[in-house]
Design a protein around this motif. Structure first.
Motif, PDB file in Angstrom:
ATOM      1  N   ASN A 280       3.166  23.028   3.996  1.00 32.74           N
ATOM      2  CA  ASN A 280       4.099  22.000   4.470  1.00 32.74           C
ATOM      3  C   ASN A 280       3.367  20.937   5.289  1.00 32.74           C
ATOM      4  N   GLU A 283       1.620  18.165   3.460  1.00 33.30           N
ATOM      5  CA  GLU A 283       2.514  17.081   2.994  1.00 33.30           C
ATOM      6  C   GLU A 283       2.771  16.084   4.124  1.00 33.30           C
ATOM      7  N   GLU A 284       2.856  16.597   5.367  1.00 35.38           N
ATOM      8  CA  GLU A 284       3.065  15.683   6.502  1.00 35.38           C
ATOM      9  C   GLU A 284       1.778  14.895   6.803  1.00 35.38           C
ATOM     10  N   ARG A 287       1.992  12.122   4.344  1.00 34.21           N
ATOM     11  CA  ARG A 287       2.999  11.104   4.692  1.00 34.21           C
ATOM     12  C   ARG A 287       2.553  10.270   5.879  1.00 34.21           C
ATOM     13  N   GLN A 329      14.450   6.426   4.667  1.00 35.70           N
ATOM     14  CA  GLN A 329      14.168   7.642   3.902  1.00 35.70           C
ATOM     15  C   GLN A 329      13.819   8.832   4.807  1.00 35.70           C
ATOM     16  N   PHE A 330      13.091   8.551   5.908  1.00 35.55           N
ATOM     17  CA  PHE A 330      12.580   9.641   6.744  1.00 35.55           C
ATOM     18  C   PHE A 330      13.165   9.547   8.155  1.00 35.55           C
ATOM     19  N   ARG A 340       8.314  19.136   8.740  1.00 38.75           N
ATOM     20  CA  ARG A 340       9.264  18.196   8.115  1.00 38.75           C
ATOM     21  C   ARG A 340       9.649  18.678   6.702  1.00 38.75           C
ATOM     22  N   ASP A 341      10.918  18.675   6.434  1.00 38.98           N
ATOM     23  CA  ASP A 341      11.418  19.119   5.145  1.00 38.98           C
ATOM     24  C   ASP A 341      12.851  18.601   4.989  1.00 38.98           C
ATOM     25  N   PRO A 342      13.162  17.836   3.959  1.00 40.60           N
ATOM     26  CA  PRO A 342      12.319  17.444   2.828  1.00 40.60           C
ATOM     27  C   PRO A 342      11.313  16.354   3.217  1.00 40.60           C
ATOM     28  N   ASN A 343      10.320  16.190   2.357  1.00 42.12           N
ATOM     29  CA  ASN A 343       9.267  15.218   2.639  1.00 42.12           C
ATOM     30  C   ASN A 343       8.794  14.600   1.311  1.00 42.12           C
ATOM     31  N   ARG A 344       9.606  13.723   0.764  1.00 45.05           N
ATOM     32  CA  ARG A 344       9.283  13.151  -0.562  1.00 45.05           C
ATOM     33  C   ARG A 344       8.450  11.883  -0.391  1.00 45.05           C
ATOM     34  N   HIS A 345       7.250  12.055   0.148  1.00 46.48           N
ATOM     35  CA  HIS A 345       6.370  10.900   0.399  1.00 46.48           C
ATOM     36  C   HIS A 345       5.809  10.346  -0.913  1.00 46.48           C
TER      37      HIS A 345
END
Ligand code: HEM
Length: 408
Positions: A280, A283-284, A287, A329-330, A340-345
């Motif tokens: 996770n 992914e951050e 982003r 979005q965030f 962070r979740d969700p994280n659609r970067h």
């Protein structure tokens, strides 16, 4: 506010995010005279441009630059560079692009990439074995620059002695891309690096056609799908894109990530306490600290973006790092939150050209950060100012870390 007024200021390179936010709020699709393109900052608009290849094309995204900047005589001298960027994965649209992606599907599956885990682990361990006794890590020089070069050179089955050549060619080629208005001499130098790299790879391709080895270049050379295969030129173009795409990006992501973990000791401590958070967290990192700031397309038709009229042939610059901090979005976009979740970067892009090497980048990040955390009780940045390199990629030129509480 006008982006052109701040583009070359040192403050913009050090912290572009407040400017990105103002653009999103005040003028989310703005024409820049200095960059000669539309600059798109909102998440939804960026995703639309990345997704819709019929309206926003990859054809001419780099060659168009040469035609805009140089005379006929100069263009003739740059013909090999222009030819290279007229073909290959990143410079074409579906359906030709879909065909190449299909052929490369097997090559970049996470299960194929997972085979390289031990090699990444061993490399990071060697770097740390030297750094830990000194309590200091010079991040770019000793880890973030050599790691991805080493990994890619090994994926290509290149002998260790040649790894430095790869590093120099890769740095040489991307130099012209770091400026939106590169000079002729700079482009000639990039061309020289490109020609040397292509000649080197060509020999490797011939060898693997004759006798496949256990490396990624062999997989690319022998990739087959429904009786189809890559041509020699497509193999070369793909190999160069992988080298460039997989090197400079990862260097900057790893460096900026270690900087942010130093600036956010609470998040560093959390990741130490909860190693299961690592997937996770990566992914951050992508982003919040993603290195790919400027991605480009060319309008294929007269159209609109975010309500602005765009003419066929106009260049469109999508600020991926701005989209990744868009509050539409965030929630709390400037908060570095490893859970962070969700994280659609969109740090790896989106749509047909989404990054092919994402599984490898994620693997390298997980192993490198995990190894540093496991070997220390804490790390922080040495008290030095940071010089930012800021072209289409952004990252610190160097970063010195102080490592404390070294574990035996
Ligand atoms: C932190 C690391 C990385 C970042 C942030 C990143 C980012 C991106 C982005 C944003 C794109 C899409 C560009 C566009 O749509 O115009 C892309 C494409 C690509 N990346 Fe990566 N990348 C990374 C690592 C890698 C690695 C490790 C490899 C290979 C070893 C790689 C290979 C590629 C290739 C081949 C493409 C072209 C795909 C296509 O056009 O279909 N990248 N990357």
């Amino acid at each position: 506010m006008k982006l052109d007024d701040v583009i070359n200021t040192p403050g913009f390179a050090a912290d572009p995010f407040p400017i990105y936010r103002r653009l999103q709020d005040e003028d989310p699709v703005q024409w820049s005279e200095k960059w000669n393109c539309w600059v798109v900052t909102r998440y939804d608009d960026v995703r639309t441009c990345l997704q819709d290849a019929k309206r926003f094309s990859n054809v001419g995204r780099i060659t168009g630059l040469f035609h805009r900047l140089f005379s006929a005589d100069q263009l003739a001298q740059l013909q090999p560079l222009i030819d290279h960027y007229a073909h290959g994965l990143i410079n074409i649209d579906p359906p030709g692009h879909t065909r190449i992606r299909r052929l490369l599907h097997e090559v970049f599956r996470p299960s194929t990439i997972g085979r390289y885990r031990d090699m990444v682990q061993d490399f990071v361990a060697e770097v740390l074995a030297v750094a830990l006794p000194t309590g200091k890590l010079t991040v770019v020089r000793d880890l973030a620059h050599p790691l991805p070069v080493h990994v890619i050179a090994r994926l290509f089955g290149v002998p260790v002695v040649d790894v430095q050549l790869f590093a120099a060619w890769s740095a040489g080629i991307v130099r012209f891309m770091q400026s939106p208005n590169p000079g002729f001499e700079l482009c000639m130098q990039s061309q020289q690096s490109l020609l040397e790299l292509r000649a080197y790879l060509q020999k490797g391709i011939v060898a693997r056609r004759a006798a496949p080895r256990d490396d990624l270049l062999s997989l690319i050379v022998h990739a087959r799908s429904a009786g189809d295969a890559l041509t020699e030129d497509e193999i070369l173009g793909t190999a160069v894109t992988i080298l460039l795409g997989g090197h400079e990006t990862t260097t900057r992501l790893l460096t900026t990530t270690l900087l942010e973990l130093s600036r956010h000791p609470d998040q560093q401590a959390r990741l130490r306490a909860e190693p299961g958070l690592m997937e996770n967290a990566v992914e951050e990192f992508l982003r919040f600290a993603g290195p790919f700031h400027r991605d480009q397309r060319v309008a294929a038709v007269d159209t609109t973006v975010g309500g602005k009229s765009v003419r066929r042939g106009d260049f469109i610059l999508m600020l991926l790092a701005a989209a990744n901090r868009d509050p539409r979005q965030f929630p709390e976009p400037d908060k570095f939150d490893l859970a962070r979740d969700p994280n659609r970067h969109v740090a790896f892009g989106f749509g047909p050209h989404i990054c092919l090497g994402a599984p490898l980048a994620r693997l390298e990040m997980q192993i490198a950060v995990n190894s540093i955390l496991a070997a220390t009780r804490t790390f922080r940045t040495a008290d030095q100012p940071i010089d930012w390199e800021f072209g289409f990629l952004r990252g610190p030129q160097e970063l010195c870390l102080e490592l404390t509480g070294i574990k035996p």
